[in-house]
Motif scaffolding. Structure first.
Motif, PDB file in Angstrom:
ATOM      1  N   ALA A  64       3.197 -14.854   3.316  1.00 53.05           N
ATOM      2  CA  ALA A  64       1.905 -14.154   3.330  1.00 53.05           C
ATOM      3  C   ALA A  64       1.567 -12.474   3.642  1.00 53.05           C
ATOM      4  N   ARG A  65       2.775 -11.996   4.364  1.00 50.94           N
ATOM      5  CA  ARG A  65       2.337 -10.390   4.697  1.00 50.94           C
ATOM      6  C   ARG A  65       2.286  -9.779   2.925  1.00 50.94           C
ATOM      7  N   GLU A  66       3.745 -10.163   2.423  1.00 51.97           N
ATOM      8  CA  GLU A  66       3.440  -9.034   1.417  1.00 51.97           C
ATOM      9  C   GLU A  66       2.511  -9.412   0.069  1.00 51.97           C
ATOM     10  N   ARG A  67       2.143 -10.960   0.080  1.00 48.21           N
ATOM     11  CA  ARG A  67       0.642 -11.071  -0.468  1.00 48.21           C
ATOM     12  C   ARG A  67      -0.803 -10.049  -0.757  1.00 48.21           C
ATOM     13  N   TYR A  68      -0.653  -9.800   0.919  1.00 43.90           N
ATOM     14  CA  TYR A  68      -1.909 -10.278   1.733  1.00 43.90           C
ATOM     15  C   TYR A  68      -2.527  -8.017   1.186  1.00 43.90           C
ATOM     16  N   LEU A  69      -1.734  -7.579   1.324  1.00 44.19           N
ATOM     17  CA  LEU A  69      -2.506  -6.713   1.180  1.00 44.19           C
ATOM     18  C   LEU A  69      -2.812  -6.227  -0.723  1.00 44.19           C
ATOM     19  N   PRO A  70      -2.252  -6.805  -1.980  1.00 41.05           N
ATOM     20  CA  PRO A  70      -1.964  -6.997  -3.070  1.00 41.05           C
ATOM     21  C   PRO A  70      -3.287  -7.328  -3.375  1.00 41.05           C
ATOM     22  N   MET A  91      -3.302   3.072  -6.630  1.00 36.96           N
ATOM     23  CA  MET A  91      -2.638   1.733  -5.990  1.00 36.96           C
ATOM     24  C   MET A  91      -1.211   3.156  -5.392  1.00 36.96           C
ATOM     25  N   ARG A  92      -1.587   4.052  -5.326  1.00 32.45           N
ATOM     26  CA  ARG A  92      -0.817   5.322  -5.256  1.00 32.45           C
ATOM     27  C   ARG A  92      -0.860   5.407  -3.709  1.00 32.45           C
ATOM     28  N   ALA A  93      -1.735   5.323  -2.601  1.00 32.63           N
ATOM     29  CA  ALA A  93      -2.082   5.111  -1.835  1.00 32.63           C
ATOM     30  C   ALA A  93      -1.271   3.996  -0.824  1.00 32.63           C
ATOM     31  N   PHE A  94      -1.006   3.022  -1.684  1.00 28.26           N
ATOM     32  CA  PHE A  94      -0.575   1.870  -1.226  1.00 28.26           C
ATOM     33  C   PHE A  94       0.845   1.165  -1.359  1.00 28.26           C
ATOM     34  N   SER A  95       1.163   2.173  -2.631  1.00 26.36           N
ATOM     35  CA  SER A  95       2.594   1.875  -2.823  1.00 26.36           C
ATOM     36  C   SER A  95       3.514   1.789  -2.537  1.00 26.36           C
ATOM     37  N   VAL A  96       3.477   2.706  -2.090  1.00 26.83           N
ATOM     38  CA  VAL A  96       4.748   2.623  -0.211  1.00 26.83           C
ATOM     39  C   VAL A  96       4.380   1.897   0.124  1.00 26.83           C
ATOM     40  N   GLU A  97       3.745   1.336   1.187  1.00 25.71           N
ATOM     41  CA  GLU A  97       3.865   0.001   2.294  1.00 25.71           C
ATOM     42  C   GLU A  97       3.823  -1.680   1.295  1.00 25.71           C
ATOM     43  N   ALA A  99       5.821  -2.043  -1.166  1.00 24.91           N
ATOM     44  CA  ALA A  99       7.898  -1.598  -1.931  1.00 24.91           C
ATOM     45  C   ALA A  99       8.740  -1.885  -0.100  1.00 24.91           C
ATOM     46  N   GLN A 100       7.795  -1.574   0.935  1.00 23.98           N
ATOM     47  CA  GLN A 100       8.505  -1.902   2.304  1.00 23.98           C
ATOM     48  C   GLN A 100       8.263  -2.887   2.476  1.00 23.98           C
ATOM     49  N   LEU A 101       7.272  -3.366   2.842  1.00 23.05           N
ATOM     50  CA  LEU A 101       6.957  -4.997   2.855  1.00 23.05           C
ATOM     51  C   LEU A 101       8.188  -6.018   2.071  1.00 23.05           C
ATOM     52  N   GLU A 102       8.514  -5.045   0.796  1.00 17.22           N
ATOM     53  CA  GLU A 102       9.257  -6.231  -0.632  1.00 17.22           C
ATOM     54  C   GLU A 102      10.573  -5.940  -0.096  1.00 17.22           C
ATOM     55  N   ALA A 103      10.523  -4.710   0.657  1.00 18.49           N
ATOM     56  CA  ALA A 103      12.412  -4.349   1.254  1.00 18.49           C
ATOM     57  C   ALA A 103      12.868  -5.020   2.062  1.00 18.49           C
ATOM     58  N   GLU A 104      11.877  -5.868   2.891  1.00 15.27           N
ATOM     59  CA  GLU A 104      12.382  -5.891   4.219  1.00 15.27           C
ATOM     60  C   GLU A 104      12.492  -7.548   4.018  1.00 15.27           C
ATOM     61  N   ASN A 105      11.333  -7.872   2.958  1.00 15.67           N
ATOM     62  CA  ASN A 105      11.322  -9.076   2.730  1.00 15.67           C
ATOM     63  C   ASN A 105      12.761  -9.791   1.918  1.00 15.67           C
ATOM     64  N   ASN A 106      13.663  -8.917   1.199  1.00 20.39           N
ATOM     65  CA  ASN A 106      15.197  -8.767   0.438  1.00 20.39           C
ATOM     66  C   ASN A 106      15.647  -8.942   1.681  1.00 20.39           C
ATOM     67  N   ARG A 107      15.555  -7.726   1.954  1.00 18.47           N
ATOM     68  CA  ARG A 107      16.748  -7.802   3.163  1.00 18.47           C
ATOM     69  C   ARG A 107      17.160  -9.554   4.204  1.00 18.47           C
TER      70      ARG A 107
END
Length: 237
Positions: A64-70, A91-97, A99-107
């Motif tokens: 849910a956290r990963e999907r909400y912002l998109p 898109m540039r304004a939120f791209s880092v956030e 990416a961080q959400l995805e990376a956190e889920n990956n780890r």
């Protein structure tokens, strides 16, 4: 409404069966298949709930956290009345956030790939196990952990043997190690050749454990190739 629907289903299921010429139940062998009695099914459901409710909740929250912002961004950048360059800027304004959400889920997903625990999860809750795998696969460093976790799953027959063999061999070749299953080829002196095999005398035994047919490395015939890059194949003509 739910109780009414369930009651309706039970009434239909409890309706008398039509008369047939089949032999009495005492003369028919016991059917095999999943349990149908309430007590066993209640126990199974309870076990699943107790065992995996926390993991299910964790997965749902992370998804849910990963999907909400998109979900907030997509309707906005899909508008046709935006100023020039607004889509890119948003898109540039939120791209880092994102990416961080995805990376956190990956780890987090990689951390779930315990070779002792993951095969049990894959057998008992495959949907959750596969979601964990999908997230782990997004991390370029996850392949060793994925292969270690999937090996017992593949050996038990719960994962495609050929797919696992290709993954394991590809990693071995990339790391400069002999491949265990003989699925990878190299280009050497303009001819394809099997990448080095780990303990060739045990190759057929390892392949058989994954449901793969025997392979004779000596019978392999090379073909012309242009570069010294690893190629995926079945190791056979």
């Amino acid at each position: 409404m739910l109780l009414t629907a369930l009651a309706g289903i039970l009434l239909v299921q409890d309706a008398p069966a039509p008369q047939t010429d089949e032999p009495p139940a005492s003369e028919v062998s016991e059917p095999t298949g999943p349990p149908t009695d309430a007590a066993t099914l209640i126990e199974e459901i309870g076990y699943q709930h107790v065992s995996y409710v926390e993991l299910a909740a964790e997965l749902a929250a992370r998804r849910a956290r990963e999907r909400y912002l998109p979900s907030l961004i997509i309707p906005v950048i899909g508008r046709t009345d935006l100023e020039d360059g607004a889509q890119v800027e948003i898109m540039r304004a939120f791209s880092v956030e994102i990416a961080q959400l995805e990376a956190e889920n990956n780890r987090w997903a990689i951390g779930q790939l315990d070779p002792e625990y993951f095969p049990i999860l894959y057998a008992e809750a495959p949907d959750m196990a596969q979601q964990i795998l999908r997230w782990a696969e997004r991390d370029d460093t996850s392949q060793p952990a994925i292969i270690a976790a999937l090996e017992p799953v593949a050996l038990s027959g719960n994962y495609d043997g050929a797919a696992f063999a290709g993954m394991a061999d590809s990693l071995a070749v990339a790391e400069g190690q002999p491949q265990p299953y003989g699925t990878q080829m190299l280009c050497e002196a303009g001819q394809t050749a099997l990448a080095p095999i780990l303990e060739p005398e045990a190759l057929d035994e390892r392949r058989a454990a994954l449901g793969l047919p025997p392979l004779d490395p000596a019978a392999f015939t090379g073909e012309a190739c242009e570069s010294e890059t690893a190629e995926t194949g079945d190791g056979e003509d």
